[in-house]
Design a protein around this motif. Structure first.
Motif, PDB file in Angstrom:
ATOM      1  N   GLU A   1    -127.641 -69.629  17.924  1.00 40.73           N
ATOM      2  CA  GLU A   1    -127.180 -68.444  18.642  1.00 40.73           C
ATOM      3  C   GLU A   1    -125.658 -68.286  18.623  1.00 40.73           C
ATOM      4  OE1 GLU A   1    -127.540 -71.795  21.601  1.00 40.73           O
ATOM      5  OE2 GLU A   1    -128.738 -71.064  19.933  1.00 40.73           O
ATOM      6  N   PHE A   2    -124.952 -69.243  18.023  1.00 41.01           N
ATOM      7  CA  PHE A   2    -123.495 -69.140  17.939  1.00 41.01           C
ATOM      8  C   PHE A   2    -123.147 -67.955  17.030  1.00 41.01           C
ATOM      9  CE2 PHE A   2    -119.107 -70.077  17.253  1.00 41.01           C
ATOM     10  CZ  PHE A   2    -118.714 -70.794  18.377  1.00 41.01           C
ATOM     11  N   PRO A   3    -122.209 -67.083  17.454  1.00 38.75           N
ATOM     12  CA  PRO A   3    -121.919 -65.888  16.661  1.00 38.75           C
ATOM     13  C   PRO A   3    -121.217 -66.213  15.345  1.00 38.75           C
ATOM     14  CG  PRO A   3    -120.366 -66.072  18.479  1.00 38.75           C
ATOM     15  CD  PRO A   3    -121.398 -67.156  18.671  1.00 38.75           C
ATOM     16  N   ARG A   4    -121.416 -65.330  14.375  1.00 42.79           N
ATOM     17  CA  ARG A   4    -120.738 -65.466  13.082  1.00 42.79           C
ATOM     18  C   ARG A   4    -119.335 -64.869  13.120  1.00 42.79           C
ATOM     19  NH1 ARG A   4    -124.554 -63.267   8.641  1.00 42.79           N
ATOM     20  NH2 ARG A   4    -122.843 -63.998   7.364  1.00 42.79           N
ATOM     21  N   GLN A   5    -119.069 -64.076  14.160  1.00 40.55           N
ATOM     22  CA  GLN A   5    -117.756 -63.435  14.306  1.00 40.55           C
ATOM     23  C   GLN A   5    -117.302 -63.538  15.762  1.00 40.55           C
ATOM     24  OE1 GLN A   5    -115.689 -61.650  11.890  1.00 40.55           O
ATOM     25  NE2 GLN A   5    -114.292 -61.986  13.591  1.00 40.55           N
ATOM     26  N   LEU A   6    -116.125 -64.130  15.967  1.00 45.08           N
ATOM     27  CA  LEU A   6    -115.546 -64.192  17.314  1.00 45.08           C
ATOM     28  C   LEU A   6    -114.709 -62.938  17.538  1.00 45.08           C
ATOM     29  CD1 LEU A   6    -114.313 -67.885  17.268  1.00 45.08           C
ATOM     30  CD2 LEU A   6    -116.432 -67.008  18.257  1.00 45.08           C
ATOM     31  N   THR A   7    -114.648 -62.519  18.790  1.00 43.39           N
ATOM     32  CA  THR A   7    -113.823 -61.345  19.133  1.00 43.39           C
ATOM     33  C   THR A   7    -112.845 -61.676  20.211  1.00 43.39           C
ATOM     34  OG1 THR A   7    -115.527 -60.633  20.698  1.00 43.39           O
ATOM     35  CG2 THR A   7    -115.614 -59.698  18.486  1.00 43.39           C
TER      36      THR A   7
ATOM     37  N   ILE B   1    -114.005 -71.253  20.569  1.00 43.08           N
ATOM     38  CA  ILE B   1    -115.098 -72.026  19.965  1.00 43.08           C
ATOM     39  C   ILE B   1    -115.580 -73.103  20.930  1.00 43.08           C
ATOM     40  CG2 ILE B   1    -115.635 -73.696  18.145  1.00 43.08           C
ATOM     41  CD1 ILE B   1    -113.753 -71.951  16.320  1.00 43.08           C
ATOM     42  N   GLU B   2    -114.654 -73.819  21.560  1.00 44.72           N
ATOM     43  CA  GLU B   2    -115.056 -74.846  22.520  1.00 44.72           C
ATOM     44  C   GLU B   2    -115.883 -74.244  23.652  1.00 44.72           C
ATOM     45  OE1 GLU B   2    -112.868 -78.438  23.697  1.00 44.72           O
ATOM     46  OE2 GLU B   2    -111.135 -77.344  22.878  1.00 44.72           O
ATOM     47  N   TRP B   3    -115.409 -73.144  24.207  1.00 44.47           N
ATOM     48  CA  TRP B   3    -116.101 -72.514  25.337  1.00 44.47           C
ATOM     49  C   TRP B   3    -117.508 -72.093  24.927  1.00 44.47           C
ATOM     50  CZ3 TRP B   3    -118.027 -67.587  26.340  1.00 44.47           C
ATOM     51  CH2 TRP B   3    -118.398 -67.363  27.660  1.00 44.47           C
ATOM     52  N   ARG B   4    -117.618 -71.423  23.772  1.00 46.28           N
ATOM     53  CA  ARG B   4    -118.933 -70.948  23.329  1.00 46.28           C
ATOM     54  C   ARG B   4    -119.870 -72.102  22.979  1.00 46.28           C
ATOM     55  NH1 ARG B   4    -119.475 -65.396  21.642  1.00 46.28           N
ATOM     56  NH2 ARG B   4    -117.565 -64.259  22.104  1.00 46.28           N
ATOM     57  N   LEU B   5    -119.332 -73.166  22.414  1.00 45.04           N
ATOM     58  CA  LEU B   5    -120.171 -74.335  22.115  1.00 45.04           C
ATOM     59  C   LEU B   5    -120.740 -74.942  23.396  1.00 45.04           C
ATOM     60  CD1 LEU B   5    -118.405 -76.286  19.250  1.00 45.04           C
ATOM     61  CD2 LEU B   5    -120.775 -75.521  19.288  1.00 45.04           C
ATOM     62  N   ARG B   6    -119.928 -75.014  24.429  1.00 45.04           N
ATOM     63  CA  ARG B   6    -120.422 -75.551  25.714  1.00 45.04           C
ATOM     64  C   ARG B   6    -121.554 -74.692  26.268  1.00 45.04           C
ATOM     65  NH1 ARG B   6    -114.766 -75.853  27.295  1.00 45.04           N
ATOM     66  NH2 ARG B   6    -113.990 -77.817  26.497  1.00 45.04           N
ATOM     67  N   GLN B   7    -121.483 -73.381  26.026  1.00 44.30           N
ATOM     68  CA  GLN B   7    -122.545 -72.489  26.488  1.00 44.30           C
ATOM     69  C   GLN B   7    -123.814 -72.677  25.659  1.00 44.30           C
ATOM     70  OE1 GLN B   7    -121.679 -70.783  29.311  1.00 44.30           O
ATOM     71  NE2 GLN B   7    -119.771 -71.883  28.943  1.00 44.30           N
ATOM     72  N   CYS B   8    -123.660 -72.782  24.339  1.00 41.47           N
ATOM     73  CA  CYS B   8    -124.816 -72.896  23.429  1.00 41.47           C
ATOM     74  C   CYS B   8    -125.467 -74.270  23.455  1.00 41.47           C
ATOM     75  CB  CYS B   8    -124.384 -72.603  21.994  1.00 41.47           C
ATOM     76  SG  CYS B   8    -123.891 -70.922  21.675  1.00 41.47           S
ATOM     77  N   LEU B   9    -124.641 -75.310  23.611  1.00 42.46           N
ATOM     78  CA  LEU B   9    -125.138 -76.688  23.523  1.00 42.46           C
ATOM     79  C   LEU B   9    -124.667 -77.497  24.739  1.00 42.46           C
ATOM     80  CD1 LEU B   9    -124.364 -77.268  19.736  1.00 42.46           C
ATOM     81  CD2 LEU B   9    -126.611 -76.844  20.753  1.00 42.46           C
TER      82      LEU B   9
ATOM     83  N   GLU C   1    -126.518 -79.728   2.625  1.00 39.70           N
ATOM     84  CA  GLU C   1    -127.251 -79.018   1.572  1.00 39.70           C
ATOM     85  C   GLU C   1    -126.532 -77.766   1.087  1.00 39.70           C
ATOM     86  OE1 GLU C   1    -128.860 -79.927   4.587  1.00 39.70           O
ATOM     87  OE2 GLU C   1    -129.422 -81.805   3.602  1.00 39.70           O
ATOM     88  N   GLY C   2    -125.526 -77.296   1.827  1.00 34.67           N
ATOM     89  CA  GLY C   2    -124.801 -76.101   1.406  1.00 34.67           C
ATOM     90  C   GLY C   2    -124.536 -75.155   2.559  1.00 34.67           C
ATOM     91  N   GLU C   3    -124.021 -73.970   2.216  1.00 34.49           N
ATOM     92  CA  GLU C   3    -123.672 -72.980   3.242  1.00 34.49           C
ATOM     93  C   GLU C   3    -124.920 -72.320   3.800  1.00 34.49           C
ATOM     94  OE1 GLU C   3    -120.563 -69.312   4.026  1.00 34.49           O
ATOM     95  OE2 GLU C   3    -120.517 -70.368   2.102  1.00 34.49           O
ATOM     96  N   ARG C   4    -124.873 -72.033   5.091  1.00 38.41           N
ATOM     97  CA  ARG C   4    -125.965 -71.384   5.808  1.00 38.41           C
ATOM     98  C   ARG C   4    -125.462 -70.078   6.416  1.00 38.41           C
ATOM     99  NH1 ARG C   4    -130.948 -74.272   6.069  1.00 38.41           N
ATOM    100  NH2 ARG C   4    -130.498 -76.446   5.706  1.00 38.41           N
ATOM    101  N   THR C   5    -126.376 -69.199   6.750  1.00 40.45           N
ATOM    102  CA  THR C   5    -125.980 -67.950   7.396  1.00 40.45           C
ATOM    103  C   THR C   5    -125.723 -68.140   8.886  1.00 40.45           C
ATOM    104  OG1 THR C   5    -128.292 -67.330   7.740  1.00 40.45           O
ATOM    105  CG2 THR C   5    -127.193 -66.494   5.738  1.00 40.45           C
ATOM    106  N   GLN C   6    -126.239 -69.237   9.455  1.00 40.64           N
ATOM    107  CA  GLN C   6    -126.004 -69.554  10.863  1.00 40.64           C
ATOM    108  C   GLN C   6    -126.094 -71.065  11.041  1.00 40.64           C
ATOM    109  OE1 GLN C   6    -129.288 -67.374  12.576  1.00 40.64           O
ATOM    110  NE2 GLN C   6    -130.514 -69.216  12.817  1.00 40.64           N
ATOM    111  N   SER C   7    -125.635 -71.523  12.190  1.00 35.38           N
ATOM    112  CA  SER C   7    -125.718 -72.942  12.509  1.00 35.38           C
ATOM    113  C   SER C   7    -127.176 -73.343  12.724  1.00 35.38           C
ATOM    114  CB  SER C   7    -124.907 -73.227  13.774  1.00 35.38           C
ATOM    115  OG  SER C   7    -125.199 -74.505  14.284  1.00 35.38           O
ATOM    116  N   VAL C   8    -127.531 -74.523  12.265  1.00 38.04           N
ATOM    117  CA  VAL C   8    -128.865 -75.065  12.521  1.00 38.04           C
ATOM    118  C   VAL C   8    -128.914 -75.619  13.950  1.00 38.04           C
ATOM    119  CG1 VAL C   8    -130.530 -76.837  11.841  1.00 38.04           C
ATOM    120  CG2 VAL C   8    -129.226 -75.609  10.091  1.00 38.04           C
ATOM    121  N   LEU C   9    -127.849 -76.307  14.374  1.00 35.52           N
ATOM    122  CA  LEU C   9    -127.816 -76.925  15.703  1.00 35.52           C
ATOM    123  C   LEU C   9    -127.557 -75.921  16.824  1.00 35.52           C
ATOM    124  CD1 LEU C   9    -125.793 -80.149  14.827  1.00 35.52           C
ATOM    125  CD2 LEU C   9    -128.251 -79.955  15.222  1.00 35.52           C
ATOM    126  N   ALA C  10    -126.828 -74.850  16.526  1.00 39.02           N
ATOM    127  CA  ALA C  10    -126.504 -73.823  17.526  1.00 39.02           C
ATOM    128  C   ALA C  10    -126.752 -72.447  16.909  1.00 39.02           C
ATOM    129  CB  ALA C  10    -125.054 -73.969  17.977  1.00 39.02           C
TER     130      ALA C  10
END
Length: 155
Positions: A149-155, A43-51, A138-147
């Motif tokens: 492009e962050f995936p919903r499933q890590l592999t 998660i840290e690595w991908r966040l650095r890439q996205c943001l 406001e509640g659950e979202r299908t994706q991050s508003v701030l990121a």
């Protein structure tokens, strides 16, 4: 017990557990499986890439009305960094919990509320399979508003 006392105590320095406090000032320690650490790192690595205009950090302590909580991973903008260093009660923009078998739905809902009260804009949850859920005040979202492009499933 105050958070400043916990971090200054040499006997607690090298414990292999996540440490938080509850609303009674008691220390709460949670051991983690290795998959927990793997998801934190991913998660840290991908966040650095996205943001890239911000920073990530693991186990980031936040003082709340129910004790000190430590999200497993956080992301914050460079604009918020000075305020975060000056105010232990301010949350980063994104707080992420990597779930363990001991987490309850009630505990997770309480932590989300506390992080939002402390100023978080999003709270994410990653389960033991790497699936993510994204929450805003406001509640659950299908994706991050701030990121988005962050995936919903890590592999």
């Amino acid at each position: 017990m105050q958070w400043s006392e916990i971090v200054a105590d040499p006997a607690l320095k090298d414990l292999p557990y996540k440490i938080e406090t509850n609303e009674y000032g008691q220390i709460v320690m949670s051991p983690h499986k290795r998959i927990h650490a793997i998801w934190q790192g991913e998660i840290e690595w991908r966040l650095r890439q996205c943001l890239p205009m911000g920073r990530t950090a693991p186990e980031f302590a936040i003082d709340t009305r129910l004790g000190t909580k430590t999200p497993d991973v956080v992301w914050y903008s460079r604009d918020r960094e000075a305020d975060l260093l000056a105010d232990q009660g301010l949350a980063p923009e994104i707080c992420i919990e990597v779930l363990s078998g001991s987490n309850t739905n009630r505990e997770l809902a309480t932590k989300r509320t506390l992080y939002f009260e402390a100023g978080a804009l999003e709270v994410w949850q990653c389960d033991e399979t790497g699936a993510l859920r994204f929450h805003t005040p406001e509640g659950e979202r299908t994706q991050s508003v701030l990121a988005p492009e962050f995936p919903r499933q890590l592999t």
